[in-house]
Structure formats: structure tokens, C-alpha cells
Design a protein around this motif. Structure first.
Motif, PDB file in Angstrom:
ATOM      1  N   LYS A  46      -4.187 -11.437  -5.697  1.00 37.94           N
ATOM      2  CA  LYS A  46      -4.437 -10.003  -5.887  1.00 37.94           C
ATOM      3  C   LYS A  46      -5.667  -9.773  -6.760  1.00 37.94           C
ATOM      4  CE  LYS A  46       0.438  -8.805  -5.659  1.00 37.94           C
ATOM      5  NZ  LYS A  46       1.603  -8.382  -6.435  1.00 37.94           N
ATOM      6  N   LEU A  49      -8.868 -10.780  -4.871  1.00 38.16           N
ATOM      7  CA  LEU A  49      -9.260  -9.770  -3.879  1.00 38.16           C
ATOM      8  C   LEU A  49      -9.889  -8.557  -4.544  1.00 38.16           C
ATOM      9  CD1 LEU A  49      -6.225  -9.952  -1.439  1.00 38.16           C
ATOM     10  CD2 LEU A  49      -8.621 -10.296  -0.817  1.00 38.16           C
ATOM     11  N   LYS A  50      -9.300  -8.120  -5.634  1.00 34.68           N
ATOM     12  CA  LYS A  50      -9.834  -6.951  -6.345  1.00 34.68           C
ATOM     13  C   LYS A  50     -11.242  -7.227  -6.872  1.00 34.68           C
ATOM     14  CE  LYS A  50      -5.288  -5.163  -7.575  1.00 34.68           C
ATOM     15  NZ  LYS A  50      -4.338  -4.846  -8.635  1.00 34.68           N
ATOM     16  N   ILE A  53     -13.652  -7.243  -3.935  1.00 34.53           N
ATOM     17  CA  ILE A  53     -13.923  -5.869  -3.476  1.00 34.53           C
ATOM     18  C   ILE A  53     -14.927  -5.210  -4.401  1.00 34.53           C
ATOM     19  CG2 ILE A  53     -12.907  -3.574  -3.185  1.00 34.53           C
ATOM     20  CD1 ILE A  53     -10.289  -5.094  -2.302  1.00 34.53           C
ATOM     21  N   LEU A  73      -8.407   0.951  -7.531  1.00 31.28           N
ATOM     22  CA  LEU A  73      -8.078  -0.394  -7.045  1.00 31.28           C
ATOM     23  C   LEU A  73      -6.994  -1.067  -7.877  1.00 31.28           C
ATOM     24  CD1 LEU A  73      -9.131  -2.227  -4.791  1.00 31.28           C
ATOM     25  CD2 LEU A  73     -10.697  -3.212  -6.452  1.00 31.28           C
ATOM     26  N   TRP A  74      -7.032  -0.905  -9.180  1.00 29.20           N
ATOM     27  CA  TRP A  74      -6.070  -1.610 -10.032  1.00 29.20           C
ATOM     28  C   TRP A  74      -4.653  -1.084  -9.903  1.00 29.20           C
ATOM     29  CZ3 TRP A  74      -9.988  -4.497 -10.156  1.00 29.20           C
ATOM     30  CH2 TRP A  74      -9.930  -5.728 -10.792  1.00 29.20           C
ATOM     31  N   HIS A  81      -2.830  -4.440   1.831  1.00 28.78           N
ATOM     32  CA  HIS A  81      -3.755  -3.324   1.622  1.00 28.78           C
ATOM     33  C   HIS A  81      -5.067  -3.799   1.011  1.00 28.78           C
ATOM     34  CE1 HIS A  81      -0.232  -0.328   1.683  1.00 28.78           C
ATOM     35  NE2 HIS A  81      -0.905  -0.213   2.808  1.00 28.78           N
ATOM     36  N   LEU A  82      -4.985  -4.717   0.078  1.00 29.75           N
ATOM     37  CA  LEU A  82      -6.200  -5.237  -0.538  1.00 29.75           C
ATOM     38  C   LEU A  82      -7.063  -5.975   0.482  1.00 29.75           C
ATOM     39  CD1 LEU A  82      -4.688  -6.484  -3.909  1.00 29.75           C
ATOM     40  CD2 LEU A  82      -6.253  -4.559  -3.610  1.00 29.75           C
ATOM     41  N   LYS A  83      -6.440  -6.731   1.364  1.00 29.26           N
ATOM     42  CA  LYS A  83      -7.195  -7.420   2.413  1.00 29.26           C
ATOM     43  C   LYS A  83      -7.862  -6.417   3.352  1.00 29.26           C
ATOM     44  CE  LYS A  83      -4.704 -11.811   2.502  1.00 29.26           C
ATOM     45  NZ  LYS A  83      -3.846 -12.721   3.275  1.00 29.26           N
ATOM     46  N   LYS A  86     -10.814  -4.984   1.598  1.00 30.21           N
ATOM     47  CA  LYS A  86     -11.884  -5.991   1.544  1.00 30.21           C
ATOM     48  C   LYS A  86     -12.667  -6.020   2.853  1.00 30.21           C
ATOM     49  CE  LYS A  86     -14.104  -9.724   0.179  1.00 30.21           C
ATOM     50  NZ  LYS A  86     -15.443  -9.455   0.614  1.00 30.21           N
ATOM     51  N   SER A 105      -5.277   3.607   1.274  1.00 31.35           N
ATOM     52  CA  SER A 105      -4.652   2.306   1.097  1.00 31.35           C
ATOM     53  C   SER A 105      -3.786   2.238  -0.150  1.00 31.35           C
ATOM     54  CB  SER A 105      -5.728   1.216   1.013  1.00 31.35           C
ATOM     55  OG  SER A 105      -6.379   1.108   2.243  1.00 31.35           O
TER      56      SER A 105
END
Length: 106
Positions: A46, A49-50, A53, A73-74, A81-83, A86, A105
Motif C-alpha cells: 500500500k 503504491l501510494k 502514485i 490518497l492516504w 483501488h490504489l492499483k 496507479k 476511488s
């Protein structure tokens, strides 16, 4: 009249009880370690990914946009959702288009 013996006071009972306790303790420790590793991997994914992004946002839209994205984002905790975010940060053509995706998202 039958002879009654308290088996909990016999050496074999105590030996078996100790072995059972030790075995259970060892199994519990192993399960705990595996669970900790899995949770650590998920947390690392996680966070990675963040960060990725945020780097993409900085490269595509400039450093000033990173702060806006970071706050949103955090709060996102779902890896799927993060993927998606991205992938979309690379595909979108405009900042407003990306903001829509980001907000939907979360």
C-alpha cells in the motif's frame, strides 16, 4: 471399592500437559509470525503504491499537485483501488480527469 487416583498429579500427566502446552505455544508463535509477515507485506505494498502514485503525479502534473493528492490518497486503504489509480495517473490527459478518478476511488 475402587482406588481413585488424581491423574493430574501423576508424572505422565504433567509431562503430557507440558508437551501439549509447548506444542500449542510453538504453533501459536508460528501462526503469529506468518500473520505479521502477511500484514507487513500488505502495508508495504500500500505504501509503495501510494509513493509511486505521488511520483507519477509530480512528474506529470508538477510538484504543487502532490500535496493535494497526498491528503486524499492516504485515506485510501484498498490495494485494488490504489492499483487502479496507479494505472489511471498514466492514462489521463488532464488534472481534472485525474481528480475525478482519485475521488471516485476513495
Amino acid at each position: 471399592m475402587p482406588i481413585e487416583i488424581d491423574i493430574t498429579k501423576t508424572p505422565f500427566y504433567k509431562w503430557g500437559e507440558k508437551r501439549g502446552f509447548e506444542k500449542g505455544l510453538k504453533e501459536g508463535e508460528q501462526k503469529g509470525i506468518l500473520k505479521g509477515i502477511k500484514e507487513g507485506e500488505q502495508k508495504g505494498l500500500k505504501e509503495g503504491l501510494k509513493e509511486a502514485i505521488l511520483m507519477d503525479v509530480e512528474l506529470k502534473f508538477g510538484r504543487s499537485k502532490v500535496k493535494q493528492v497526498k491528503a486524499i490518497l492516504w485515506r485510501i486503504d484498498d490495494i485494488k483501488h490504489l492499483k487502479k489509480i496507479k494505472k489511471e495517473v498514466i492514462k489521463v490527459k488532464s488534472w481534472n480527469e485525474f481528480l475525478k478518478i482519485l475521488r471516485n476511488s476513495g
